[in-house]
Design an enzyme around this catalytic site. Structure first.
Site, PDB file in Angstrom:
ATOM      1  N   ASN A  23       0.809  -1.219   0.000  1.00 44.61           N
ATOM      2  CA  ASN A  23       0.000   0.000   0.000  1.00 44.61           C
ATOM      3  C   ASN A  23       0.842   1.268   0.000  1.00 44.61           C
ATOM      4  O   ASN A  23       0.323   2.351  -0.305  1.00 44.61           O
ATOM      5  CB  ASN A  23      -0.969  -0.011   1.183  1.00 44.61           C
ATOM      6  CG  ASN A  23      -2.066  -1.045   1.015  1.00 44.61           C
ATOM      7  OD1 ASN A  23      -2.386  -1.448  -0.115  1.00 44.61           O
ATOM      8  ND2 ASN A  23      -2.630  -1.513   2.108  1.00 44.61           N
ATOM      9  N   ASP A 116      -9.926  -4.714  -6.234  1.00 46.32           N
ATOM     10  CA  ASP A 116     -10.733  -5.721  -5.555  1.00 46.32           C
ATOM     11  C   ASP A 116     -12.192  -5.312  -5.443  1.00 46.32           C
ATOM     12  O   ASP A 116     -12.512  -4.156  -5.188  1.00 46.32           O
ATOM     13  CB  ASP A 116     -10.194  -5.958  -4.143  1.00 46.32           C
ATOM     14  CG  ASP A 116      -8.853  -6.675  -4.172  1.00 46.32           C
ATOM     15  OD1 ASP A 116      -8.600  -7.387  -5.152  1.00 46.32           O
ATOM     16  OD2 ASP A 116      -8.088  -6.517  -3.217  1.00 46.32           O
ATOM     17  N   ARG A 121     -16.631   1.809  -3.095  1.00 47.25           N
ATOM     18  CA  ARG A 121     -15.480   2.618  -2.682  1.00 47.25           C
ATOM     19  C   ARG A 121     -15.452   3.865  -3.564  1.00 47.25           C
ATOM     20  O   ARG A 121     -14.649   3.985  -4.483  1.00 47.25           O
ATOM     21  CB  ARG A 121     -14.180   1.811  -2.810  1.00 47.25           C
ATOM     22  CG  ARG A 121     -14.113   0.629  -1.858  1.00 47.25           C
ATOM     23  CD  ARG A 121     -12.730   0.009  -1.823  1.00 47.25           C
ATOM     24  NE  ARG A 121     -12.429  -0.738  -3.031  1.00 47.25           N
ATOM     25  CZ  ARG A 121     -11.246  -1.311  -3.273  1.00 47.25           C
ATOM     26  NH1 ARG A 121     -10.271  -1.202  -2.408  1.00 47.25           N
ATOM     27  NH2 ARG A 121     -11.048  -1.998  -4.384  1.00 47.25           N
ATOM     28  N   PRO A 122     -16.331   4.819  -3.307  1.00 49.53           N
ATOM     29  CA  PRO A 122     -16.447   5.993  -4.168  1.00 49.53           C
ATOM     30  C   PRO A 122     -15.219   6.899  -4.067  1.00 49.53           C
ATOM     31  O   PRO A 122     -14.456   6.835  -3.105  1.00 49.53           O
ATOM     32  CB  PRO A 122     -17.691   6.703  -3.623  1.00 49.53           C
ATOM     33  CG  PRO A 122     -17.778   6.265  -2.192  1.00 49.53           C
ATOM     34  CD  PRO A 122     -17.276   4.843  -2.179  1.00 49.53           C
ATOM     35  N   ILE A 123     -15.057   7.751  -5.095  1.00 49.37           N
ATOM     36  CA  ILE A 123     -13.928   8.682  -5.114  1.00 49.37           C
ATOM     37  C   ILE A 123     -14.396  10.118  -4.868  1.00 49.37           C
ATOM     38  O   ILE A 123     -13.696  11.068  -5.215  1.00 49.37           O
ATOM     39  CB  ILE A 123     -13.153   8.587  -6.444  1.00 49.37           C
ATOM     40  CG1 ILE A 123     -14.048   8.982  -7.627  1.00 49.37           C
ATOM     41  CG2 ILE A 123     -12.573   7.198  -6.634  1.00 49.37           C
ATOM     42  CD1 ILE A 123     -13.265   9.183  -8.920  1.00 49.37           C
ATOM     43  N   ASP A 124     -15.561  10.284  -4.244  1.00 43.72           N
ATOM     44  CA  ASP A 124     -16.100  11.630  -4.067  1.00 43.72           C
ATOM     45  C   ASP A 124     -15.204  12.508  -3.201  1.00 43.72           C
ATOM     46  O   ASP A 124     -15.100  13.712  -3.431  1.00 43.72           O
ATOM     47  CB  ASP A 124     -17.513  11.568  -3.483  1.00 43.72           C
ATOM     48  CG  ASP A 124     -17.571  10.820  -2.167  1.00 43.72           C
ATOM     49  OD1 ASP A 124     -17.047   9.703  -2.093  1.00 43.72           O
ATOM     50  OD2 ASP A 124     -18.150  11.365  -1.201  1.00 43.72           O
ATOM     51  N   ASP A 306      -8.015  -5.109   6.132  1.00 41.93           N
ATOM     52  CA  ASP A 306      -7.273  -6.062   5.304  1.00 41.93           C
ATOM     53  C   ASP A 306      -6.815  -7.290   6.080  1.00 41.93           C
ATOM     54  O   ASP A 306      -6.330  -8.257   5.474  1.00 41.93           O
ATOM     55  CB  ASP A 306      -6.051  -5.383   4.684  1.00 41.93           C
ATOM     56  CG  ASP A 306      -6.404  -4.539   3.471  1.00 41.93           C
ATOM     57  OD1 ASP A 306      -7.577  -4.536   3.071  1.00 41.93           O
ATOM     58  OD2 ASP A 306      -5.500  -3.879   2.925  1.00 41.93           O
TER      59      ASP A 306
END
Length: 421
Positions: A23, A116, A121-124, A306
């Site tokens: 990550n 995945d 999992r929005p990018i707002d 995770d």
């Protein structure tokens, strides 16, 4: 796609060295294009995500060389270009090119990222940050176009929710903006500190990484003078700790920063695993019985989402029912029906709740990895089970685990990769 063939039931023993953090790596590589000089990284994990990010770099005339854990990137001849959609869709972290391209060229066109499938999992929050810095954002089917014709200007940004991705993307855009950006309610993950360290060593002015308020004073140039060593992967480390507790006869996990795993270690010890914690390693003795525990995932420094899947097979050894409450991605339960194929008594209850009950006499099966960490849980279950297991869609696992087969084999595991028909 590839598949793993695992002959289970063998006790694991020996030592394993953890690689650089996935990550961190997937943020550092996009960050490299902000540099005005070549950059070098070491402790780079040998994973598929690195290969895909190299393909994206190549599309922009950015050369890179990767061998023996060292990655060299030369962005000095970078050109604006359409990024390859196949590589973009293969990993979600490709969206970090939004921030780095915006910081470098004041514009970016990026296909919506893949990665995945673990729920929405929005990018707002990313977009909110870009707009606050002075960018305009347009959506065209599966593409997002971002531009700042008047440049980027520092401002105060408060994230509506803690987001690692948005925190990193806003840092990447703001590091070369004009003036100071104050990012509040920022994520605190160690990987964010790693990114800030890399950028600061090139001349950036970032303060507060690792806290909920980060201040970024924009700079005109970034120049690398030293090789950046990527921090150890805390998720890989946690996976091997669970594997060792579930099926080990004494395993030493090396190259670990124990402080990055405080919440996870606390739960393993609460379950009865007698960990021996050293400065940069953790020894896991043979563990035959465990106590049931309750886990609630949370942003760092809480229990990482995770790691809820890798620890799940281990908890079948407990003397009573364990409960996991997944609060980050409540739909992250696709590993459960696959684990049940081994004979594990695991159930998805109400929204985000998982019950793990005592069970044994597991048998090999044919299962499919839906994503990285789900695949890791299936691999651990396969090592615990008698007989042969086939894990299909193993590319998902290989996206996140450095030299997986070599490391597990060195621990006495019987595991191999073959191409699917």
């Amino acid at each position: 796609m590839k598949k793993l063939i695992i002959h289970g039931g063998r006790r694991l023993k020996g030592e394993v060295t953890i690689g650089g953090a996935k990550n961190s790596t997937v943020a550092l590589i996009p960050a490299s294009i902000l540099a005005d000089t070549p950059v070098k990284f070491d402790s780079v994990p040998q994973i598929l995500d690195v290969n895909n990010l190299q393909i994206i770099l190549q599309s922009m005339n950015v050369t890179s060389e990767f061998a023996h854990g060292e990655l060299s990137i030369d962005p000095t001849q970078i050109e604006e270009a359409e990024l390859p959609s196949t590589a973009i869709k293969s990993l979600r972290a490709s969206y970090y090119f939004m921030g780095s391209l915006l910081g470098r060229f004041h514009r970016a066109t990026v296909t919506f990222p893949g990665g995945d499938n673990i729920g929405p999992r929005p990018i707002d929050q990313h977009v909110k940050g870009f707009v606050a810095l002075g960018a305009e954002v347009e959506y065209d089917e599966d593409t997002v176009r971002i531009s700042a014709p008047n440049g980027l200007h520092g401002t105060r940004i408060f994230l509506d929710m803690v987001s690692v991705g948005a925190t990193i993307n806003i840092i990447l855009a703001a590091v070369r903006a004009e003036g100071q950006t104050i990012l509040e309610n920022a994520a605190k993950e160690p990987e964010i500190i790693d990114l800030a360290t890399f950028l600061n060593n090139m001349g950036a002015k970032i303060r507060g990484a690792g806290t909920d308020t980060i201040r970024i004073d924009g700079v005109d140039k970034l120049e690398a003078h030293n090789t950046h060593t990527i921090i150890p992967d805390r998720i890989e480390a946690g996976t091997y700790l669970a594997m060792a507790a579930a099926q080990g006869d004494g395993v030493l996990v090396k190259n670990v920063i124990p402080e990055h795993l405080d919440a996870y270690i606390a739960k393993m010890e609460e379950a009865g695993v007698s960990l021996q914690i050293n400065e940069d390693s953790i020894f896991v003795p043979r563990t035959d019985t465990l106590k049931p525990i309750k886990i609630k995932t949370a942003p760092f420094p809480g229990f990482a989402t995770d790691l809820q899947q890798p620890i799940t097979p281990m908890l079948t050894k407990a003397s009573g029912e364990s409960i996991i409450q997944e609060t980050i991605y409540p739909e992250r339960t696709r590993h459960i029906p696959e684990l049940r194929k081994f004979g594990m008594d695991i159930e998805s209850l109400t929204h985000g709740l998982i019950a793990i009950r005592p069970s044994s006499d597991f048998h090999g099966s044919t299962v499919a990895a839906a994503e990285i960490r789900a695949g890791a849980s299936l691999m651990i279950a396969a090592l615990m089970a008698d007989g042969i297991t086939t894990v299909k869609n193993a590319d998902h696992i290989l996206r996140g685990y450095d030299r997986l087969v070599w490391k597990v084999t060195n621990l006495n595991g019987d595991i191999q990769i073959i191409e699917e028909d």
